[in-house]
Design a protein around this motif. Sequence first.
Motif, PDB file in Angstrom:
ATOM      1  N   PHE A 170       0.885  -1.047   0.050  1.00  0.00           N
ATOM      2  CA  PHE A 170       0.114   0.010  -0.010  1.00  0.00           C
ATOM      3  C   PHE A 170       0.952   1.162   0.016  1.00  0.00           C
ATOM      4  N   ALA A 171       1.976   1.126   0.918  1.00  0.00           N
ATOM      5  CA  ALA A 171       2.565   2.432   1.064  1.00  0.00           C
ATOM      6  C   ALA A 171       3.410   2.584  -0.601  1.00  0.00           C
ATOM      7  N   LEU A 172       4.070   1.509  -0.992  1.00  0.00           N
ATOM      8  CA  LEU A 172       4.702   1.537  -2.137  1.00  0.00           C
ATOM      9  C   LEU A 172       3.827   2.119  -3.358  1.00  0.00           C
ATOM     10  N   THR A 191       1.057   3.898  -2.900  1.00  0.00           N
ATOM     11  CA  THR A 191       0.768   5.278  -2.668  1.00  0.00           C
ATOM     12  C   THR A 191       1.926   6.170  -3.116  1.00  0.00           C
ATOM     13  N   SER A 192       3.112   5.780  -2.680  1.00  0.00           N
ATOM     14  CA  SER A 192       4.359   6.592  -2.788  1.00  0.00           C
ATOM     15  C   SER A 192       4.594   6.689  -4.312  1.00  0.00           C
ATOM     16  N   VAL A 224       2.187   9.127  -5.625  1.00  0.00           N
ATOM     17  CA  VAL A 224       2.502  10.639  -5.183  1.00  0.00           C
ATOM     18  C   VAL A 224       3.626  11.139  -5.928  1.00  0.00           C
ATOM     19  N   ILE A 225       4.583  10.350  -6.226  1.00  0.00           N
ATOM     20  CA  ILE A 225       5.766  10.810  -7.141  1.00  0.00           C
ATOM     21  C   ILE A 225       5.086  11.097  -8.335  1.00  0.00           C
ATOM     22  N   PHE A 278       2.210  11.942  -9.159  1.00  0.00           N
ATOM     23  CA  PHE A 278       1.480  13.015  -9.571  1.00  0.00           C
ATOM     24  C   PHE A 278       2.078  14.304  -9.318  1.00  0.00           C
ATOM     25  N   THR A 279       3.231  14.275  -8.633  1.00  0.00           N
ATOM     26  CA  THR A 279       3.985  15.439  -8.156  1.00  0.00           C
ATOM     27  C   THR A 279       4.656  15.747  -9.242  1.00  0.00           C
ATOM     28  N   ILE A 280       5.227  14.829 -10.216  1.00  0.00           N
ATOM     29  CA  ILE A 280       6.182  15.195 -11.244  1.00  0.00           C
ATOM     30  C   ILE A 280       5.313  15.798 -12.272  1.00  0.00           C
ATOM     31  N   ALA A 314       4.309  19.294 -11.275  1.00  0.00           N
ATOM     32  CA  ALA A 314       5.563  20.251 -11.360  1.00  0.00           C
ATOM     33  C   ALA A 314       5.996  20.339 -12.734  1.00  0.00           C
ATOM     34  N   ALA A 366       3.374  22.984 -14.038  1.00  0.00           N
ATOM     35  CA  ALA A 366       3.621  24.289 -13.398  1.00  0.00           C
ATOM     36  C   ALA A 366       4.835  24.878 -14.238  1.00  0.00           C
TER      37      ALA A 366
END
Lengths: 726, 271
Positions: free
Chosen positions: A38-40, A42-43, A46-47, A49-51, A54, A57
């Motif tokens: 689960f952590a993997l 979501t991580s 997240v990465i 999504f963030t990229i 960014a 942006a």
Amino acid sequence: MQRHSRRVGLRHILCLALLAAVGLATPAAAYIGPGAGFALATSVGVIFFTIIVAVLAVLTWPFRMLWRLIRRPTRPKAKVKRLIFLGFDGQDPRLTDRWMAEGKLPHFEKLAELGCYHKLHSTYPSISPVAWSSFATGVQPAKHNIFDFLSRDTRTYLPLISSTTIESLRRRGATLLEKLRFGRYRLPVDKALIRSLRKAKPYWTILGEHYIWSTVLRVPITFPPDRFYGAQLGAMAIPDLLGTQGTFYLFTTRSSDDTFKEGGTRVPLDGGPDRFEASVVGPENSFVDGSPPMELPLVVRVDRPAGVAHIELDGQELALKPGALSDWVSLEFPAAPTVKVSALVRIEVTEMDEHVSIYMTPLNISPENPAMPISHPGYYANYLAKKVGPYSTLGLAEDTWALNEEVTSDATFLEQSYDIDRERERMFMASLDQLRKGSLVCVFDGTDRIQHMFWRYLEEGHPAGRGKENAEHKNAIEELYVHNDELLGRTMKKLKKGDLLFVISDHGFTSFRRGVNINAWLHANGYLKLKDGADGSNEWLVDVDWSATKAYSLGLAGMYLNIEGREAHGIVKSGAEARALKDELVARLSGVRDEERGEIGITEVFDTSKLYSGPYLGNAPDILFGFNSGYRVSWDCATGMISGPVFEDNTKAWSGDHCVDPRQVPGIMFCNYPIDDDDPALMDMAPTALGLFGIEPPAHMDGKSLFDKATEFDPQRGVETAKSTA
Amino acid sequence: METINALLRTGFDALLGVMAPLPDWVELAVWALLVTLLILPIIKWTFNLDLAERFKRKVYAGLFEIRLFNDRLGATFRGLFDVLRFTAGYMGAWLLPLVVMTIPMLPVFAHLHFHYGYDGLRPGETTLLRAELAADRDTGKPDVELDAPAGVHVDTPALWIPAQREIIWRLTAETQGDYELALTIDGREYTKTLVVSDDATRRSPLRGASFLDQLIYPAEPPLPAGSPLAKITVDYPEKSSFLFVPTWCWILVALSLPFFLLLKGRFGVEV
């Protein structure tokens, strides 16, 4: 050495063994368990999504800049890079002078040496909602429409919060929504419309129109938040989850029919001798018919031999020793499946002997999941919580009422106040680090609250301090000023090239020894009549016979004439009759003496039509009081009671105040650059801020820029200020 | 280790025996539930929730920062860097629970892999049987014989590959069944199972002598100590995989996630 290398060797072997275990588990290594999986997942999400965000942006950045360039009305030439307002609500110049002279405030002294130090004119009246509104907008109260904490409903004579209205509006399609039901649940048909009553643009909105960023932290009267180019966390007037300005809870085995006069609710603890139960009654649940309040069960198990109370609340268990204030506890009131209303509280066991009592702070709106708009942009409150941890959101967060009602102790109040100041410092410092260009303002309220509650120890013979001459916290105010000085030092250390720092307070402070019941005076002098059989002991003016009353007082600042056509049962004709009555009241009340003490209680009374000019003059009290130092509207008068003496001792912990003649309680103003004006006022800050960023202040502003247009700023002054703290 | 493996074999065989009539995915769902129940207490005891929570908060703060200061490229990149940094930290917080949960998971997954990871041999299909000599044995060609039971045909004589110290036979499965192949070397006999079946049943691709082989291939008892053989292997075709991970593992992950989300609250686990 040998032992060290053996330890290192052992560590290496262990690491290798662990790695081998992981590496050799061929299929198991791939499958790392649901939790880790689960952590993997979501991580990675997240990465990813963030990229994406960014990259978007970065890709859209040139277009957004171009759009801004086109839309920008002017290209102002800023004289400073960063403008920082550090506000200490209520810091008094006399006390500052005293402790500077004693060498206890080295950073204030250094700042005065480097730049300047002045007394700062407050507003009429000198109270925070009015003063900070003038700070933000650069105008006098008749232009920003905030005259007191309270205003009144002219139809009912009942009090209203002066800065905000919250109305309930039916949603679109409410009829259809009413028909939709899911068991006992329904969809809410009403929505809250929250509107600010503060008029006039604050300077940060004007800066934003020129794309100059501002961060605004906890400046009073920013609920609901302004929408502008920048970020804002609201302050004074943000309610608790119950919609009040702060209702604390006292769960207790002590039976009492008394209700708290100020902002508290008493809840009986049932059971015993070692296990007690109660309910935390929360906000109304609009998902259920009749909107009953949501409740959370509270269970208290008392372990007297160990001196610990175990409190079970919302799935959490806290072990608290008496007198220890808990950290923030997050509560979630279940409204409907998957819908929860979040709150933050702190809890203290105040007694655990024969009786058990537990104090709980008001239900602060959770910044991570706010039930009301408390910041701009909406996610900013959550961002700050993620950045600096949970924090209080209530407008008046320091629980003065609980201390006034003797529910909490001096120590608890101080701990709470300093914790709130520390939360705010973390926000302020994080914002300062983040700000590259623009303005930042942060107001620290602890100075105001602690002076309100601890003045009784500062002044010999104060009625609230009698018999407490050796109290543990008698130096609380001095320690507070030293704390402020240290905070100032940490701020100065962060200054850079091109930075300008103002340290300001909205008013000073003085003693509140004697309360003045203006309504009792009006009654005694025939201006206010009571209903037949009423004795005036009921709150909110319910005993008043409006058909025979010419004037009444409500709130802390002034009084109103009962004007025909304005008030629902007005009898004073506007025009000549009202003017004559006002002149008569001004003449009679100015210089009123407290015969018992042989002192003047009211130095001057002000006719607001002569004091103010502006479009909202009609909403102002007709008359403002200029109390002498040591005097203030009495507690009874503020809540609309008429009975009792005109002058009486104030024996409450709330023993210092500033609702006096504003000339007696100026604020402070320090700057790391000398200003070009010897007589600054709080109202000057907004035009000064605009001027520093090269924007001409609008003509309607009453304040003036504290710097001449020709003033050239040495950008190195910021660096010098930082160095001076070394 | 031998005893533990023997117990696990018995346990797994019994459980799988009970579940034999069920479709494979239902069996995997049951395993997913059991695995979740096994690892939740491990996570509760070993996962540093405060540390992970701190990292999570910082990740969110970084995300908000990218959104809030999106007109400042520097702030955007700082936010991005923070998100990556703190996500790595968050994943790092999982290292200890991961290592600890690997210990019980290793035999569990090894056993599950023997049931779900290999395709069974079908009648008519061929496979290779390999016998690797122990390291301390001399390098000369050993005197070795393979005795295959009826139903398994030995297609080729023993092929000796000195460089790999390995003897290889090609076998053809003729009929369905569980077989035991007997190898005689230096006058001593060693056996190796061979399963010719489509059913989800225990298949042992390797019978070894070392501790590591016992750890990873516990489906058969180890070769006796002092054996001239290091290991005997049968090449079962492996089932499909995705990203180097057997497909059944992915299915198990997918099935265990809902159980995990459903049960984590009961174990007081927050991730």
